[in-house]
Design a protein around this motif. Structure first.
Motif, PDB file in Angstrom:
ATOM      1  N   GLN A  71       0.833  -1.193   0.000  1.00  0.00           N
ATOM      2  CA  GLN A  71       0.000   0.000   0.000  1.00  0.00           C
ATOM      3  C   GLN A  71       0.874   1.252   0.000  1.00  0.00           C
ATOM      4  O   GLN A  71       2.031   1.217   0.438  1.00  0.00           O
ATOM      5  CB  GLN A  71      -0.916   0.010   1.228  1.00  0.00           C
ATOM      6  CG  GLN A  71      -1.901  -1.144   1.289  1.00  0.00           C
ATOM      7  CD  GLN A  71      -2.917  -1.108   0.166  1.00  0.00           C
ATOM      8  OE1 GLN A  71      -3.161  -0.067  -0.445  1.00  0.00           O
ATOM      9  NE2 GLN A  71      -3.520  -2.260  -0.132  1.00  0.00           N
ATOM     10  N   SER A 147      -8.427   7.732   2.955  1.00  0.00           N
ATOM     11  CA  SER A 147      -8.297   7.959   1.524  1.00  0.00           C
ATOM     12  C   SER A 147      -9.554   8.599   0.945  1.00  0.00           C
ATOM     13  O   SER A 147      -9.479   9.562   0.170  1.00  0.00           O
ATOM     14  CB  SER A 147      -8.014   6.628   0.809  1.00  0.00           C
ATOM     15  OG  SER A 147      -7.875   6.831  -0.582  1.00  0.00           O
ATOM     16  N   SER A 180      -4.919  11.605  -1.236  1.00  0.00           N
ATOM     17  CA  SER A 180      -5.806  10.438  -1.202  1.00  0.00           C
ATOM     18  C   SER A 180      -5.161   9.219  -1.850  1.00  0.00           C
ATOM     19  O   SER A 180      -5.191   8.110  -1.306  1.00  0.00           O
ATOM     20  CB  SER A 180      -7.124  10.772  -1.913  1.00  0.00           C
ATOM     21  OG  SER A 180      -7.964   9.645  -1.994  1.00  0.00           O
ATOM     22  N   VAL A 183      -2.549   7.548   0.145  1.00  0.00           N
ATOM     23  CA  VAL A 183      -3.059   6.710   1.225  1.00  0.00           C
ATOM     24  C   VAL A 183      -3.518   5.363   0.676  1.00  0.00           C
ATOM     25  O   VAL A 183      -3.201   4.310   1.219  1.00  0.00           O
ATOM     26  CB  VAL A 183      -4.217   7.404   1.976  1.00  0.00           C
ATOM     27  CG1 VAL A 183      -4.848   6.459   3.002  1.00  0.00           C
ATOM     28  CG2 VAL A 183      -3.722   8.659   2.672  1.00  0.00           C
ATOM     29  N   LYS A 184      -4.277   5.405  -0.415  1.00  0.00           N
ATOM     30  CA  LYS A 184      -4.747   4.166  -1.055  1.00  0.00           C
ATOM     31  C   LYS A 184      -4.959   4.445  -2.533  1.00  0.00           C
ATOM     32  O   LYS A 184      -5.628   5.419  -2.903  1.00  0.00           O
ATOM     33  CB  LYS A 184      -6.049   3.678  -0.404  1.00  0.00           C
ATOM     34  CG  LYS A 184      -6.450   2.266  -0.836  1.00  0.00           C
ATOM     35  CD  LYS A 184      -7.612   1.757   0.000  1.00  0.00           C
ATOM     36  CE  LYS A 184      -8.078   0.370  -0.458  1.00  0.00           C
ATOM     37  NZ  LYS A 184      -7.033  -0.656  -0.280  1.00  0.00           N
ATOM     38  N   THR A 187      -8.509   5.420  -5.153  1.00  0.00           N
ATOM     39  CA  THR A 187      -9.202   6.671  -5.448  1.00  0.00           C
ATOM     40  C   THR A 187      -8.643   7.367  -6.688  1.00  0.00           C
ATOM     41  O   THR A 187      -9.220   8.351  -7.151  1.00  0.00           O
ATOM     42  CB  THR A 187      -9.112   7.633  -4.249  1.00  0.00           C
ATOM     43  OG1 THR A 187      -7.739   7.794  -3.874  1.00  0.00           O
ATOM     44  CG2 THR A 187      -9.901   7.105  -3.067  1.00  0.00           C
TER      45      THR A 187
END
Length: 269
Positions: A71, A147, A180, A183-184, A187
């Motif tokens: 991730q 996210s 975003s 973070v992940k 998105t």
């Protein structure tokens, strides 16, 4: 036309500015006081993995080189900062996610107030609380809510650009979506939607004057803001040699899913 759009902005009075903040604070107070997240040992196995990774980062072990992860790094780095301040406790980590969820509630309420009025913003709070699993996800040390919170903020800033035509909102929107994605990754699929929406808006407004470079200026501002922060912060936190650690796992999973879909479809036929 610009004056007319500016007058529609919901931040033209203190009442309109404070309403989404009040709703977000009510959400935080309700969840913090009444949802029993402090009594739960573990919500999900991903929660344990995020906690362990962030603890190791806080102890000085570099992510991706000494710590395995598929991730992006931003959430683990933020959580490591929290651990350095509070010590290795799970509840401060859960409060961090709750703060991100509170940010999401504020941005969602502000978005609805801008587009649909105060009543829609007020109803957003009870509706979001009633969403299945939302309170659990808001207090679990997982990366989905943070996210999505940044993505909703990015969407809000695009709406503010639509209403004011200030390029600052485009820059902030691009930055928010970059955070975003850091973070992940999932998105990132909304980035082309943002680009298409901004281009379509500027094209329709300038269609009577013909095609010119001014039509592409807003989308370039947004795209450069998004790409520049994503690349600069991504390389700083991940490192060029570790990019494959994030991307290869997701690409392989996508290929496996496509092959499985073909086999399943072939069996049915």
């Amino acid at each position: 036309m610009k004056t007319q759009l500016t007058n529609k902005t919901a931040w033209n009075s203190w009442g309109n500015l404070l309403l989404p903040i009040l709703l977000a604070l009510l959400f935080f107070a309700f969840t913090f006081a009444y949802y029993p997240f402090r009594e739960k040992l573990q919500f999900d196995s991903d929660e344990g993995l995020n906690l362990m990774r962030s603890m190791l980062v806080a102890l000085g072990h570099p992510l991706y080189r000494e710590i395995s992860s598929d991730q992006p790094p931003l959430f683990n780095q933020l959580l490591a900062i929290v651990f350095r301040v509070t010590g290795f406790e799970v509840n401060p980590a859960r409060v961090l996610v709750l703060l991100f969820s509170t940010l999401l509630v504020w941005a969602g309420a502000q978005f609805l107030q801008l587009t649909s009025g105060r009543l829609a913003a007020i109803f957003f709070l009870p509706l979001v609380i009633m969403v299945p699993e939302y309170l659990r996800l808001s207090t679990s040390v997982m990366i989905g809510i943070p996210s999505i919170a940044f993505a909703v903020v990015a969407m809000l800033f695009v709406v503010l650009w639509h209403q004011t035509r200030h390029n600052l909102w485009l820059v902030l929107s691009g930055f928010a979506l970059a955070l975003s994605v850091l973070v992940k990754l999932f998105t990132g699929f909304v980035a082309p939607i943002f680009v298409l929406g901004i281009m379509l808006t500027t094209y329709l407004e300038g269609s009577e004057q013909g095609v010119s470079w001014k039509i592409f200026r807003p989308v370039l501002v947004w795209s450069l803001s998004f790409v520049s922060l994503a690349i600069l912060l991504g390389f700083a936190l991940v490192g060029a040699e570790n990019i494959a650690a994030i991307t290869s796992t997701h690409l392989l999973a996508s290929v496996r899913n496509q092959r499985q879909d073909r086999r399943d479809g072939g069996g049915i036929l």
